[in-house]
Write a protein that holds these residues in place. Sequence first.
Motif, PDB file in Angstrom:
ATOM      1  N   GLY A 146     -24.979 -25.700 -22.759  1.00 46.20           N
ATOM      2  CA  GLY A 146     -24.546 -26.506 -21.891  1.00 46.20           C
ATOM      3  C   GLY A 146     -23.365 -27.649 -22.492  1.00 46.20           C
ATOM      4  O   GLY A 146     -22.602 -28.494 -21.924  1.00 46.20           O
ATOM      5  N   LEU A 147     -23.462 -28.193 -23.487  1.00 41.03           N
ATOM      6  CA  LEU A 147     -22.705 -29.868 -24.577  1.00 41.03           C
ATOM      7  C   LEU A 147     -21.703 -28.726 -24.001  1.00 41.03           C
ATOM      8  O   LEU A 147     -20.354 -29.403 -24.419  1.00 41.03           O
ATOM      9  CB  LEU A 147     -23.142 -29.123 -25.912  1.00 41.03           C
ATOM     10  CG  LEU A 147     -24.645 -29.765 -25.894  1.00 41.03           C
ATOM     11  CD1 LEU A 147     -24.885 -29.630 -27.731  1.00 41.03           C
ATOM     12  CD2 LEU A 147     -24.574 -31.392 -25.247  1.00 41.03           C
ATOM     13  N   SER A 148     -20.699 -26.991 -24.484  1.00 37.87           N
ATOM     14  CA  SER A 148     -19.821 -26.904 -24.181  1.00 37.87           C
ATOM     15  C   SER A 148     -19.470 -27.482 -23.096  1.00 37.87           C
ATOM     16  O   SER A 148     -18.184 -27.482 -22.804  1.00 37.87           O
ATOM     17  CB  SER A 148     -19.709 -24.809 -24.659  1.00 37.87           C
ATOM     18  OG  SER A 148     -20.290 -25.102 -25.879  1.00 37.87           O
ATOM     19  N   VAL A 149     -20.097 -26.472 -22.034  1.00 41.35           N
ATOM     20  CA  VAL A 149     -19.198 -27.049 -20.394  1.00 41.35           C
ATOM     21  C   VAL A 149     -19.247 -28.583 -20.744  1.00 41.35           C
ATOM     22  O   VAL A 149     -18.167 -28.249 -20.245  1.00 41.35           O
ATOM     23  CB  VAL A 149     -20.272 -27.613 -19.454  1.00 41.35           C
ATOM     24  CG1 VAL A 149     -19.864 -27.633 -17.973  1.00 41.35           C
ATOM     25  CG2 VAL A 149     -20.748 -26.010 -18.961  1.00 41.35           C
ATOM     26  N   LEU A 150     -19.650 -29.832 -21.095  1.00 37.52           N
ATOM     27  CA  LEU A 150     -18.960 -31.634 -20.897  1.00 37.52           C
ATOM     28  C   LEU A 150     -18.351 -31.433 -21.612  1.00 37.52           C
ATOM     29  O   LEU A 150     -17.065 -32.064 -21.354  1.00 37.52           O
ATOM     30  CB  LEU A 150     -20.212 -31.879 -21.448  1.00 37.52           C
ATOM     31  CG  LEU A 150     -21.867 -31.874 -20.616  1.00 37.52           C
ATOM     32  CD1 LEU A 150     -22.539 -32.463 -21.355  1.00 37.52           C
ATOM     33  CD2 LEU A 150     -21.278 -32.358 -18.970  1.00 37.52           C
ATOM     34  N   ALA A 151     -18.019 -30.002 -22.936  1.00 39.12           N
ATOM     35  CA  ALA A 151     -16.798 -30.631 -23.819  1.00 39.12           C
ATOM     36  C   ALA A 151     -15.571 -29.998 -23.404  1.00 39.12           C
ATOM     37  O   ALA A 151     -14.868 -30.633 -23.948  1.00 39.12           O
ATOM     38  CB  ALA A 151     -17.418 -30.752 -25.429  1.00 39.12           C
TER      39      ALA A 151
END
Length: 579
Positions: free
Chosen positions: A209-214
Amino acid sequence: MHSRTGRVLLAVTAAVTLALTGAPPAPAATTTALRFTASDGVTLQTTLTGDRPRPTIVEFSPYGRGSGTLEPGPGFNTLLVQIRGTGDSDGRFDALGPRTQADVAEVLRWACDQPWSTGVLGLNGFSASAITIYNSLHLPLPCVKAAVLKSGTYELYRDLLSPGGVSNIVPGAGVLGLIGAPALTQGLDRLGRNPASVPDTAGGLLTAGLSVLAHPQLDGWWRERGFRGDANHLSILMIDGFYDVESRGAFQAYQALRGDGAHLVVVGAHDGAPTGTDGAVGESRAWLQHYLSGVENGVESHPRVQLWLSEGDRESLLKGRFARYDATDWPVPGTRWTTLRLGPARSGTAHSLNDGTLGLGVPARARQSYPALPSSPLASDPPNAAIVGAAGLNALTGALPVLSSMTLAEPLGLSYTTRPLRSDVVAAGPATLDVRLATTAPQTTIWAVVSDVGPDGVPHAVASGRLSSDYPRIDRAASLVTGGHVVQPYGVYGARTPAPIGHGRLYHVELWPIGNRFAAGHRIRLHLLGASAASLPGLPAVDTVTVGGRDGARLLLPALPGSDLRAALGGGRRTDVRR
C-alpha cells in the motif's frame, strides 16, 4: 450428517439421476491441499481439484482458499495457487511484482510434471489473478497452451490505480482490504504452521500500500507491474465490460496480442453481466476445451471481437437491453470519429453552470469556469460505481435512480449538449477530449463524462475520462492516430510538468472505451466537473476552459459502421475521421 443417512441420500440421488438421464451421477471431485516450495524456500498454499491425469487449469489468486473464478467443466483438473504473502501462503506480497511473477513460472513448471497432470496446462484469471498473468507473460510459462483472462489490467498504473495520472485511491484501498482479509482469516493456520511468517506477511501487505503512494508517477516500479510482452504466444480469451473498473486493460491487451489469436468478449466482469447472458462462461469453457483438449467446437472461428453495448446506461444493460455487435478487430474497422465542438450558446436542456452546446460547427469563442470540487462517484465515475453496484449497491440506486444519474452532479460543473439525434448512433471505441484549460491551483484534475440524455431529460453516464494537469504530454507513437487526429492519447506520466497558475494549456484527455447505442430522439452530453471522490483529493480550484473558435475544446466520439453521427445531428461540414 450421520453416515447411514448420508449413504441413503446418496443412493437415492444416484437412482433419481439414473432414471432421469440414463447415466450414473459423476463422482464428487477430490480436493487436495498441497504446499509448493519456491526456489527461495518460501512455501505457497495450493488446492488441487481432481485426482487423475487431466489437463489442468491453474489460477493464481491473492484472495485465499476457495477463490477460484471458473468451473471449467468435466475433463479438467483445477489448481488454485494462493499468491505469496496472501491467504495461507508464506513470504511477502510484492504487489504482483517480480517475485510473484517468478512464482508463476516455478509453480507451472512443477505442475507440469505432477502425476495428476497430462503436461498440458491452461490459465484462468479474474481481476488480480488475471493481472498476475499479464504481468508474467514475458517469462517462459512451461506447458501452458491457452488462457482465459477476465477484467485484468494491461498496465496496473494506467488501468486501475492511477489512470490519467490520478490516484484512484478508494478502489486501491478496497483491493488491499480484500487481499488482507483472507490473510487475516487464515492467519491461525499460518500461526500454527509457521509463526515466523506472520510478520513477513503483515509487512508485505503494508509495504504494498505504501509503495503505491510512494510512486505517483509511472516509473520502473510500475513497469514491473505491467505487460512486457508474451514470450509464450498463448491463445488468450479476454473478457471485459464497458463499465468495468479495469475495462481499459482488456482492450489494450487484445490490441497487443491479437497477432497470437486473441479474442475479446465485452459482456461484463466486475460490473455483472446482462440478464439473459452467461457472462461468457460458455465461451470460456469452449476456449479451454479446444486449446487444451483438442475439442473441435469451432470457438477459434467465433468473431474475434464480440460486443454487448448498453442502450442508454449500465442499468439497462444489466436488465438485458443491449445491442450486439461482432467485429474482426478493435477498434472496429470502419469506425468513424466525429469532431463535436463545445460551444457557449445555451442548449436549454441542462441544469449546469453554463448549459452549453455540443455540435458540428465552429461556435463563438468563450471562456467558462467551474469549481473543481469532488463529485459523487455514483454519478461521475461509471467504472468505480459499477464495481460497488455489483457488490450490492444496485438495490439502493434502483430505488433512488437519481443517485446514479448525472442530475445531482451536473449543477456544479459545465455541460455541453447536442440537439436530438435524428437516427440511432452506435458508439463503440476509445474517445478523446482535447481541451485548453487554466486553473487557480498548482494542480487540478480534468474530469470528463459522456452521458446519454433521454427524452425525459435525465443524463446517464456511459463513459468517463480523467487527466491530472501535471501531465499534458502524450506519446504520439504509442497513441491511436487516425486521419492525423489523435483519437486515443497515450499519456506520458513519467515526470510532472506543472502548469503556471492561471495560464491555459492544451490537454488530451483519454476517455475509456465507450459502448452505447444512442437512440433517435436522445441527446449526447459532455460534462466537465470536479474529480470523483474515489480519487485522491486535491486542493480546491476554479478551472477555466476555452470553448469555441478554431482552438476551442472538442470531443472526438467514435461511431460504428452503419451509424452516421454527423447525419444524425443534421449534417454540416464533414469533420469525422475513419479508422
